[in-house]
Design an enzyme around this catalytic site. Structure first.
Site, mmCIF file in Angstrom:
data_model
loop_
_atom_site.group_PDB
_atom_site.id
_atom_site.type_symbol
_atom_site.label_atom_id
_atom_site.label_comp_id
_atom_site.label_asym_id
_atom_site.label_seq_id
_atom_site.Cartn_x
_atom_site.Cartn_y
_atom_site.Cartn_z
ATOM 1 N N SER A 71 0.788 -1.225 0.000
ATOM 2 C CA SER A 71 0.000 0.000 0.000
ATOM 3 C C SER A 71 0.823 1.279 0.000
ATOM 4 C CB SER A 71 -0.963 -0.050 1.183
ATOM 5 O OG SER A 71 -1.849 1.015 1.113
ATOM 6 N N HIS A 72 0.722 2.051 1.079
ATOM 7 C CA HIS A 72 1.378 3.363 1.130
ATOM 8 C C HIS A 72 2.864 3.250 1.462
ATOM 9 C CE1 HIS A 72 0.163 2.186 5.105
ATOM 10 N NE2 HIS A 72 1.040 3.017 5.625
ATOM 11 N N ASP B 244 -6.297 2.437 -2.890
ATOM 12 C CA ASP B 244 -7.483 2.447 -2.028
ATOM 13 C C ASP B 244 -7.608 3.720 -1.195
ATOM 14 O OD1 ASP B 244 -5.373 1.764 -0.399
ATOM 15 O OD2 ASP B 244 -6.252 -0.092 0.383
ATOM 16 N N ARG B 245 -6.567 4.558 -1.192
ATOM 17 C CA ARG B 245 -6.664 5.804 -0.410
ATOM 18 C C ARG B 245 -6.872 6.996 -1.318
ATOM 19 N NH1 ARG B 245 -2.406 5.831 4.525
ATOM 20 N NH2 ARG B 245 -2.629 3.643 5.136
ATOM 21 N N LYS C 253 -11.630 0.126 0.814
ATOM 22 C CA LYS C 253 -11.670 1.556 0.576
ATOM 23 C C LYS C 253 -11.273 1.782 -0.879
ATOM 24 C CE LYS C 253 -7.211 2.250 2.977
ATOM 25 N NZ LYS C 253 -6.896 0.968 3.620
ATOM 26 N N ASP D 144 -2.914 6.236 -3.263
ATOM 27 C CA ASP D 144 -1.715 5.575 -2.731
ATOM 28 C C ASP D 144 -1.251 4.418 -3.618
ATOM 29 O OD1 ASP D 144 -3.796 3.837 -2.162
ATOM 30 O OD2 ASP D 144 -2.859 3.118 -0.313
ATOM 31 N N ASP E 74 -1.670 1.184 -3.776
ATOM 32 C CA ASP E 74 -2.604 0.191 -4.296
ATOM 33 C C ASP E 74 -3.973 0.776 -4.631
ATOM 34 O OD1 ASP E 74 -3.065 0.607 -1.580
ATOM 35 O OD2 ASP E 74 -3.900 -1.392 -1.288
#
Ligand code: VG1
Ligand code: CO
Length: 543
Positions: free
Chosen positions: A114-115, A282-283, A377, A278, A280
């Site tokens: 992710s992030h 989702d943010r 998300k 981000d 992946d």
């Protein structure tokens, strides 16, 4: 079958999934057997892969395609029927969630940290989502860990690498591998949810936007949706090519790491609307001309205005937020007379509420918002819902925020992160604080009086499960709140997150700088937890 190998395995310590899957230094993941052991443990935790269909893809970071090859060969060896893979190994997390649901797969394996930064010396991760498209709940991740600790062998097909570059169907040791366009199904879903005509008209009328894909997975999604389908000028999406090390950046859409975007949005000739996503996808980061919208406020605004988008025109059933997220969305839920829920950090806790139809919209202070359209998300979803709202209300982000705060009041909010702390120091600080919680009531810190303090525990109203120790909460008499929590996604030492909140009524000062508006609360946090013990000049990140 001749091509199936059974390989002896020795357990690795530390295959415990955290807030969102298993995250480790890339080199740790690349050790022979490490990925294989964890994948076999996932299959064991779901009672085997035999006859099952999975979705597979990742955010394109270093080791993404190698890991996909291994997982495909293991899925085949474990008897899976079919695996749907994103072309080039790419799938954003929300797109993967959607594919699982759309094609009624039994689950999905998503490769991402992710992030966290990517690269051979950075981070890698793997998470498993279930048949509802959502992250594995704690009971399932506990099973994965248990299996990983007693694993003695794994199965893998001894076949050549699979072609991930071309869309189409292949046979891998008796299993069907279907390579698909990673964007198409997701883009179709977005077109169903939102009023693309209204947004297209807004762009035609000269509305300007900047979307920073941060060299991560949303580049192709954002270009297709914003530039191709909605007619925003080419160049609206920046850093739109996914790269294995995210252009050596940190794909975390906050004011610190999305600095290029923030600088442009705070400048003289700023576009009307800025956003970022981000690693992946989702943010989301939302920023107006000269105004950063905190994720907690964004959640509240989306909940209050969702009915302006076709998908939510009949209203929303309820709103859920993670505990550290501000109370802003609770105020909206109360005004709309709909249910609101407070869950522990991490999207896995929203799944049951969404499945049960108790909530429609969920969000976290860490820049995650989403709805019941998937079970993750969804960064671009939030951006498109914002665009839909802007197109219908024909107001600027600042006007919308001013109206929102006048109506509901403003929850000034900030999160301060102290990263890569020595683990012992961080644990010690948290344990020390936990031990003092009971005595805090009535004490004064920086002029604020503690009303109550506790360690957050959650009882899932749908499946009855309980989760303890989800963060230390300190409530003050005037409504301010501080939360202390250790991150569950880091790969180096410990990260302490300090979440700060204070309410200002709609008649008060609504446009102050959050760090200044929260100065007293920040001081109280320092005094209560004796943060000087960390030996830091200040936090590494303030959101
Ligand atoms: C962080 C965020 C949390 C989020 C999680 C996964 O967890 O605080 O809200 O759900 O990352 O997001 P932690 O344990 O580090 O605070 V993602 O986009 O990194 O999968
Ligand atoms: Co993410």
């Amino acid at each position: 079958m001749m091509t199936i190998k059974t390989v002896q395995a020795t357990p690795f310590a530390g295959q415990k999934p955290g807030t969102s899957g298993l995250r480790k230094k890339t080199r740790e993941f690349m050790q022979p057997g490490f990925l294989e052991n964890f994948v076999q443990s996932i299959f064991a935790a779901i009672d085997g892969a035999e006859g099952k269909t999975f979705v597979l893809g990742g955010d394109g970071r270093f080791f993404n395609t190698d890991a996909i090859q291994t997982i495909l060969k293991m899925a085949a060896a474990n008897g899976a029927k079919r695996v749907i893979v994103g072309q080039g190994g790419l799938l954003s997390t929300p797109a993967a969630s959607h594919l699982i649901r759309k094609y009624a797969a039994d689950g999905g394996l998503i490769l991402s940290a992710s992030h966290n930064p990517g690269g051979i010396d950075a981070d890698f991760g793997l998470k498993f989502n279930g048949a509802n498209g959502g992250p594995a709940p704690e009971a399932l991740t506990a099973k994965m860990l248990a299996h990983s600790q007693e694993i003695s062998e794994y199965k893998i097909a001894d076949v050549a690498d699979i072609d991930l570059a071309t869309c189409g169907t292949q046979d891998v040791a008796g299993m069907v591998v279907e390579v698909i366009d990673p964007v198409a199904d997701y883009a179709m879903l977005m077109e169903d949810l939102f009023d693309f005509d209204a947004i297209r008209d807004m762009f035609e009328g000269g509305f300007r936007m900047r979307f920073d894909a941060m060299h991560a997975v949303t580049g192709p999604y954002a270009k297709t949706l914003l530039e191709t389908r909605l007619g925003a000028p080419v160049g609206t999406v920046i850093n739109g090519e996914p790269s294995p090390d995210f252009g050596k950046g940190h794909p975390d859409p906050n004011p610190v790491w999305a600095k290029t975007l923030m600088t442009e949005m705070m400048g003289d000739d700023a576009p009307d609307f800025g956003a970022a996503s981000d690693g992946d996808g989702d943010r989301n980061l939302i920023v107006g001309k000269g105004l950063y919208v905190s994720p907690s406020d964004s959640l509240a605004v989306l909940a209050a205005n969702a009915h302006l988008a076709p998908a939510y025109s009949n209203g929303i059933a309820g709103v859920a937020r993670s505990m550290p997220t501000s109370s802003a969305s609770d105020r909206v839920a109360e005004a709309l007379r709909i249910a609101s829920y407070e869950t522990p950090t991490g999207w896995k806790f929203f799944g049951n509420l969404l499945d049960a139809g108790r909530v429609t919209i969920c969000g976290e202070e860490s820049a995650g918002t989403g709805s019941d359209h998937v079970r993750e998300k969804d960064g671009l979803w939030a951006v498109l819902l914002w665009l839909n709202i802007l197109a219908v209300r024909k107001q600027s982000v600042t006007e919308i925020m001013a109206d929102h705060w006048q109506t509901y009041g403003r929850d000034y909010y900030s999160r301060h992160d102290y990263e890569a702390l020595p683990s012992e120091l961080a644990t010690d600080l948290m344990e020390g604080l936990a031990a003092r919680l009971a005595d805090l009531s009535g004490q004064d810190f920086a002029g604020l009086t503690v009303e109550s303090a506790d360690s957050f525990a959650y009882h899932d109203p749908v499946d009855g499960s309980d989760s303890q120790n989800q963060g230390l909460r300190i409530f003050f008499k005037d409504g301010a709140r501080i939360v202390f929590r250790l991150s569950g996604t880091g790969t180096e030492g410990a990260t302490l997150r300090v979440y700060l909140q204070r309410f200002e009524a709609g008649t008060g000062a609504l446009f102050d700088d959050p760090q200044e508006a929260l100065a007293q609360v920040i001081q109280a946090a320092h005094d209560i937890a004796r943060l000087e013990r960390l030996g830091r000049e200040g936090p590494d990140v303030r959101t």
